[in-house]
Design a protein around this motif. Structure first.
Motif, PDB file in Angstrom:
ATOM      1  N   TYR A 114       0.816  -1.218   0.000  1.00 25.64           N
ATOM      2  CA  TYR A 114       0.000   0.000   0.000  1.00 25.64           C
ATOM      3  C   TYR A 114       0.846   1.262   0.000  1.00 25.64           C
ATOM      4  O   TYR A 114       1.051   1.871  -1.026  1.00 25.64           O
ATOM      5  CB  TYR A 114      -0.971   0.015   1.191  1.00 25.64           C
ATOM      6  N   ILE A 116       1.291   5.212   1.931  1.00 30.66           N
ATOM      7  CA  ILE A 116       0.365   6.293   2.256  1.00 30.66           C
ATOM      8  C   ILE A 116      -0.385   6.794   1.020  1.00 30.66           C
ATOM      9  O   ILE A 116      -1.534   7.228   1.114  1.00 30.66           O
ATOM     10  CB  ILE A 116       1.091   7.444   3.007  1.00 30.66           C
ATOM     11  N   SER A 117       0.224   6.713  -0.156  1.00 28.25           N
ATOM     12  CA  SER A 117      -0.438   7.198  -1.376  1.00 28.25           C
ATOM     13  C   SER A 117      -1.638   6.339  -1.765  1.00 28.25           C
ATOM     14  O   SER A 117      -2.513   6.789  -2.501  1.00 28.25           O
ATOM     15  CB  SER A 117       0.564   7.267  -2.533  1.00 28.25           C
ATOM     16  N   SER A 118      -1.691   5.113  -1.279  1.00 26.86           N
ATOM     17  CA  SER A 118      -2.821   4.224  -1.579  1.00 26.86           C
ATOM     18  C   SER A 118      -3.894   4.256  -0.504  1.00 26.86           C
ATOM     19  O   SER A 118      -4.843   3.482  -0.550  1.00 26.86           O
ATOM     20  CB  SER A 118      -2.322   2.790  -1.735  1.00 26.86           C
ATOM     21  N   ASN A 120      -6.805   5.583   0.431  1.00 27.31           N
ATOM     22  CA  ASN A 120      -7.955   6.345  -0.055  1.00 27.31           C
ATOM     23  C   ASN A 120      -9.161   5.417  -0.204  1.00 27.31           C
ATOM     24  O   ASN A 120      -9.006   4.197  -0.234  1.00 27.31           O
ATOM     25  CB  ASN A 120      -7.612   7.042  -1.370  1.00 27.31           C
TER      26      ASN A 120
END
Length: 159
Positions: A114, A116-118, A120
């Motif tokens: 994952y 942090i960018s994933s 959502n």
């Protein structure tokens, strides 16, 4: 630094350390399949109580055992010290809430599948309700934890 602030700081630091370790345990167990998605366990996906108490997420056999385990773990000092009060209970409840919010967030941050960018709503379907870029559970839990911590550190008035 006063003793209450120092105690709060050290307590939250310790909760953070516990959350880091448990997030790593869950990453090793679940891999890319969050919320026990591929674990060989029973699962209840749709029930009105899940919407009310579980944020709409499925209840799994894994979570049915791990959530009480963590709660019991956090209560161990009460048994060990043979002390209990409403303020101690409030502090423990707040720590459990902070633990789960932190652990869940760290699961995404530290998980190679994952990052942090994933983090959502599109890529994290088991968190159904979001507010300002995070699951609404984080906001509700955060407010409840702050209120519990404030109560637990409130000094008694001398009469």
């Amino acid at each position: 630094m006063n003793s209450s602030f120092k105690n709060l700081f050290l307590t939250l630091l310790w909760v953070f350390v516990l959350a880091v370790f448990f997030a790593q345990v869950e990453i090793q167990i679940e891999g890319a399949n969050g919320w026990g998605g591929s674990l060989p366990t029973w699962r209840i996906k749709n029930h009105w109580l899940l919407d009310l108490f579980w944020g709409g997420r499925a209840m799994t056999g894994y979570h049915a055992w791990v959530f009480p385990f963590i709660a019991i773990f956090f209560h161990f000092p009460i048994i060990w010290m043979s002390q209990w009060s409403w303020k101690i209970q409030a502090r423990i409840a707040a720590c459990i809430i902070v633990f789960w919010i932190t652990e869940d967030c760290l699961w995404f941050v530290m998980n190679p599948a994952y990052g942090i960018s994933s983090f959502n709503p599109v890529l994290v379907p088991w968190h159904r309700h979001w507010l300002w870029g995070t699951p609404i559970d984080y906001w509700i839990g955060g407010v409840v934890a702050i209120l519990l911590l404030c109560y637990s550190y409130k000094k008694e008035k001398v009469r």
